[in-house]
Design an enzyme around this catalytic site. Structure first.
Site, PDB file in Angstrom:
ATOM      1  N   SER A  12      -8.297   3.115   3.418  1.00 42.00           N
ATOM      2  CA  SER A  12      -8.428   2.840   1.983  1.00 42.00           C
ATOM      3  C   SER A  12      -8.930   1.419   1.798  1.00 42.00           C
ATOM      4  O   SER A  12      -8.266   0.454   2.209  1.00 42.00           O
ATOM      5  CB  SER A  12      -7.082   2.983   1.285  1.00 42.00           C
ATOM      6  OG  SER A  12      -7.178   2.364   0.015  1.00 42.00           O
ATOM      7  N   HIS A  37     -11.974   5.933   2.056  1.00 41.40           N
ATOM      8  CA  HIS A  37     -11.142   6.319   0.908  1.00 41.40           C
ATOM      9  C   HIS A  37     -11.238   5.243  -0.170  1.00 41.40           C
ATOM     10  O   HIS A  37     -10.974   4.064   0.079  1.00 41.40           O
ATOM     11  CB  HIS A  37      -9.698   6.495   1.376  1.00 41.40           C
ATOM     12  CG  HIS A  37      -8.760   7.020   0.341  1.00 41.40           C
ATOM     13  ND1 HIS A  37      -8.623   8.351   0.057  1.00 41.40           N
ATOM     14  CD2 HIS A  37      -7.879   6.377  -0.472  1.00 41.40           C
ATOM     15  CE1 HIS A  37      -7.710   8.529  -0.889  1.00 41.40           C
ATOM     16  NE2 HIS A  37      -7.243   7.332  -1.226  1.00 41.40           N
ATOM     17  N   ASP A  39     -10.019   4.079  -3.890  1.00 45.97           N
ATOM     18  CA  ASP A  39      -8.942   4.264  -4.870  1.00 45.97           C
ATOM     19  C   ASP A  39      -9.348   3.732  -6.234  1.00 45.97           C
ATOM     20  O   ASP A  39      -9.431   2.516  -6.448  1.00 45.97           O
ATOM     21  CB  ASP A  39      -7.684   3.530  -4.396  1.00 45.97           C
ATOM     22  CG  ASP A  39      -6.993   4.277  -3.268  1.00 45.97           C
ATOM     23  OD1 ASP A  39      -6.709   5.476  -3.437  1.00 45.97           O
ATOM     24  OD2 ASP A  39      -6.749   3.657  -2.207  1.00 45.97           O
ATOM     25  N   MET A  41      -8.405   3.157 -10.023  1.00 48.43           N
ATOM     26  CA  MET A  41      -7.201   3.027 -10.872  1.00 48.43           C
ATOM     27  C   MET A  41      -7.589   2.475 -12.238  1.00 48.43           C
ATOM     28  O   MET A  41      -8.440   1.584 -12.331  1.00 48.43           O
ATOM     29  CB  MET A  41      -6.202   2.093 -10.211  1.00 48.43           C
ATOM     30  CG  MET A  41      -5.828   2.517  -8.798  1.00 48.43           C
ATOM     31  SD  MET A  41      -4.536   1.470  -8.134  1.00 48.43           S
ATOM     32  CE  MET A  41      -4.413   2.096  -6.455  1.00 48.43           C
ATOM     33  N   HIS A  70     -10.561   8.862  -4.758  1.00 48.92           N
ATOM     34  CA  HIS A  70      -9.245   9.249  -5.274  1.00 48.92           C
ATOM     35  C   HIS A  70      -9.100   8.662  -6.673  1.00 48.92           C
ATOM     36  O   HIS A  70      -8.923   7.445  -6.834  1.00 48.92           O
ATOM     37  CB  HIS A  70      -8.173   8.696  -4.314  1.00 48.92           C
ATOM     38  CG  HIS A  70      -6.764   8.933  -4.746  1.00 48.92           C
ATOM     39  ND1 HIS A  70      -5.685   8.330  -4.114  1.00 48.92           N
ATOM     40  CD2 HIS A  70      -6.221   9.716  -5.720  1.00 48.92           C
ATOM     41  CE1 HIS A  70      -4.560   8.717  -4.702  1.00 48.92           C
ATOM     42  NE2 HIS A  70      -4.860   9.562  -5.671  1.00 48.92           N
ATOM     43  N   MET A  72      -7.164   7.811  -9.844  1.00 50.03           N
ATOM     44  CA  MET A  72      -5.845   7.654 -10.466  1.00 50.03           C
ATOM     45  C   MET A  72      -6.123   7.216 -11.894  1.00 50.03           C
ATOM     46  O   MET A  72      -5.888   6.064 -12.290  1.00 50.03           O
ATOM     47  CB  MET A  72      -5.017   6.638  -9.681  1.00 50.03           C
ATOM     48  CG  MET A  72      -4.519   7.222  -8.356  1.00 50.03           C
ATOM     49  SD  MET A  72      -4.114   5.956  -7.136  1.00 50.03           S
ATOM     50  CE  MET A  72      -5.726   5.723  -6.430  1.00 50.03           C
ATOM     51  N   MET A 141       0.821  12.645  -2.032  1.00 47.52           N
ATOM     52  CA  MET A 141       1.154  11.222  -2.154  1.00 47.52           C
ATOM     53  C   MET A 141       2.519  10.971  -1.518  1.00 47.52           C
ATOM     54  O   MET A 141       3.504  11.627  -1.859  1.00 47.52           O
ATOM     55  CB  MET A 141       1.193  10.799  -3.621  1.00 47.52           C
ATOM     56  CG  MET A 141      -0.138  10.867  -4.368  1.00 47.52           C
ATOM     57  SD  MET A 141      -1.487   9.926  -3.624  1.00 47.52           S
ATOM     58  CE  MET A 141      -0.813   8.261  -3.575  1.00 47.52           C
ATOM     59  N   GLY A 146      -0.608   3.594  -7.112  1.00 42.49           N
ATOM     60  CA  GLY A 146      -0.866   2.379  -7.870  1.00 42.49           C
ATOM     61  C   GLY A 146      -1.056   1.145  -7.010  1.00 42.49           C
ATOM     62  O   GLY A 146      -1.773   0.239  -7.418  1.00 42.49           O
ATOM     63  N   PHE A 147      -0.430   1.117  -5.857  1.00 46.88           N
ATOM     64  CA  PHE A 147      -0.486  -0.092  -5.046  1.00 46.88           C
ATOM     65  C   PHE A 147      -0.507   0.256  -3.564  1.00 46.88           C
ATOM     66  O   PHE A 147       0.093   1.258  -3.147  1.00 46.88           O
ATOM     67  CB  PHE A 147       0.746  -0.978  -5.309  1.00 46.88           C
ATOM     68  CG  PHE A 147       0.891  -1.333  -6.760  1.00 46.88           C
ATOM     69  CD1 PHE A 147       0.167  -2.384  -7.313  1.00 46.88           C
ATOM     70  CD2 PHE A 147       1.716  -0.580  -7.595  1.00 46.88           C
ATOM     71  CE1 PHE A 147       0.276  -2.685  -8.669  1.00 46.88           C
ATOM     72  CE2 PHE A 147       1.832  -0.878  -8.947  1.00 46.88           C
ATOM     73  CZ  PHE A 147       1.106  -1.939  -9.487  1.00 46.88           C
ATOM     74  N   GLY A 149       0.521  -0.902   0.384  1.00 48.23           N
ATOM     75  CA  GLY A 149       1.627  -1.607   1.018  1.00 48.23           C
ATOM     76  C   GLY A 149       3.022  -1.161   0.627  1.00 48.23           C
ATOM     77  O   GLY A 149       3.993  -1.866   0.884  1.00 48.23           O
ATOM     78  N   ASP A 176      -1.368  10.254   1.691  1.00 46.04           N
ATOM     79  CA  ASP A 176      -1.794   8.955   1.173  1.00 46.04           C
ATOM     80  C   ASP A 176      -0.572   8.123   0.793  1.00 46.04           C
ATOM     81  O   ASP A 176       0.157   8.479  -0.147  1.00 46.04           O
ATOM     82  CB  ASP A 176      -2.703   9.184  -0.043  1.00 46.04           C
ATOM     83  CG  ASP A 176      -3.353   7.904  -0.548  1.00 46.04           C
ATOM     84  OD1 ASP A 176      -3.090   6.836   0.018  1.00 46.04           O
ATOM     85  OD2 ASP A 176      -4.137   8.005  -1.523  1.00 46.04           O
ATOM     86  N   GLY A 178       1.655   4.557   2.776  1.00 46.01           N
ATOM     87  CA  GLY A 178       2.615   4.196   3.820  1.00 46.01           C
ATOM     88  C   GLY A 178       2.357   4.847   5.171  1.00 46.01           C
ATOM     89  O   GLY A 178       3.285   4.985   5.969  1.00 46.01           O
ATOM     90  N   GLY A 198      -4.243   2.167   4.297  1.00 43.43           N
ATOM     91  CA  GLY A 198      -4.778   0.899   3.838  1.00 43.43           C
ATOM     92  C   GLY A 198      -4.238  -0.233   4.689  1.00 43.43           C
ATOM     93  O   GLY A 198      -4.897  -0.724   5.609  1.00 43.43           O
TER      94      GLY A 198
END
Ligand code: DX5
Ligand code: ZN
Length: 232
Positions: A12, A37, A39, A41, A70, A72, A141, A146-147, A149, A176, A178, A198
């Site tokens: 990501s 990937h 993201d 948002m 992706h 969001m 998910m 949203g974030f 890490g 997606d 962790g 990511g």
């Protein structure tokens, strides 16, 4: 169409240097990324804001693999054509982003892209039961979107259910949030075949030190392949 079940690693670029996307994309692809990937948002569906169609179109010039976008965002449907024009290969919308996900998936395919449906952690596998002939990918998910890490939320039971529900359909299960070598092994063991990562890919590296990206990708791949029996 038969689904190729080799595990794919999709870094990501949410964890990349936002001032240097072109070099970052080239670096991860040169170091073994299977997909890129992206993201998107909107600061509405999720409490964070990244980039929109013009930026995604600029990324396209650097992506030689598969651009996995992706979304969001809510609503989704008014933006589908813009992401097709930006060059998305796969466009994933959240099931929770509106009342008519069935229509959204049809519209994504009609615009010439592969269609993905993403499920937030609280959404059960069964919510996708009537979508499996309309989707090329289900994104499970394992964080609240949203974030980058965030800590992995265990969704292995959901992944197992989805793989059983999918049966012999050519539908990817992407995970997606962790994902690192430890969690990769768990989700691949449950039936996932696309791993978004990511932090675990970009950690410690940079476009000037891309070998680190390669080592991070290889570590995830080794853990995944050990589950599929690809490696002895
Ligand atoms: C989260 C995004 C993810 C995120 C993953 O909302 O959809 O793609 O970048 O980041 P890590 O791998 O750091 O959890
Ligand atoms: Zn994502």
């Amino acid at each position: 169409m038969t689904l190729e079940r080799t595990v794919k690693i999709a870094p990501s670029i949410l964890s990349a240097d936002f001032a240097d996307f072109g070099r970052e994309i080239r670096a991860i692809e040169s170091q073994g990324a299977d997909w890129v990937h992206v993201d998107v948002m909107d600061n509405h569906f999720v409490p964070n804001l990244t980039f929109g169609p013009p930026a995604v179109k600029a990324f396209r010039r650097h992506v030689t693999t598969v651009m996995d976008v992706h979304l969001m965002i809510a609503p989704v449907d008014p933006s589908i054509q813009a992401y097709a024009d930006a060059g998305a290969d796969i466009l994933t919308a959240h099931l929770e982003a509106g009342p008519h996900i069935h229509r959204t998936l049809q519209a994504i395919r009609a615009a010439g892209m592969r269609a993905g449906v993403a499920l937030n952690p609280a959404t059960p596998a069964e919510a996708a039961a009537h979508l499996l002939d309309l989707a090329d990918l289900v994104c499970v998910m394992t964080v609240n979107p949203g974030f980058g890490g965030q800590s992995f939320i265990d969704m292995t039971d959901k992944i197992r259910r989805l793989r059983a529900m999918i049966g012999d359909r050519p539908v990817h299960i992407e995970v997606d949030g962790g994902v690192d070598p430890q969690t990769a092994a768990r989700v691949v063991g449950a039936g996932a075949d696309v791993l978004v990562a990511g932090s675990a890919v970009f950690r410690g590296g940079s476009a000037d030190r891309p070998r680190i990206y390669g080592e991070n990708i290889a570590a995830i791949r080794r853990a995944a392949d050990a589950q599929t029996g690809t490696l002895a």
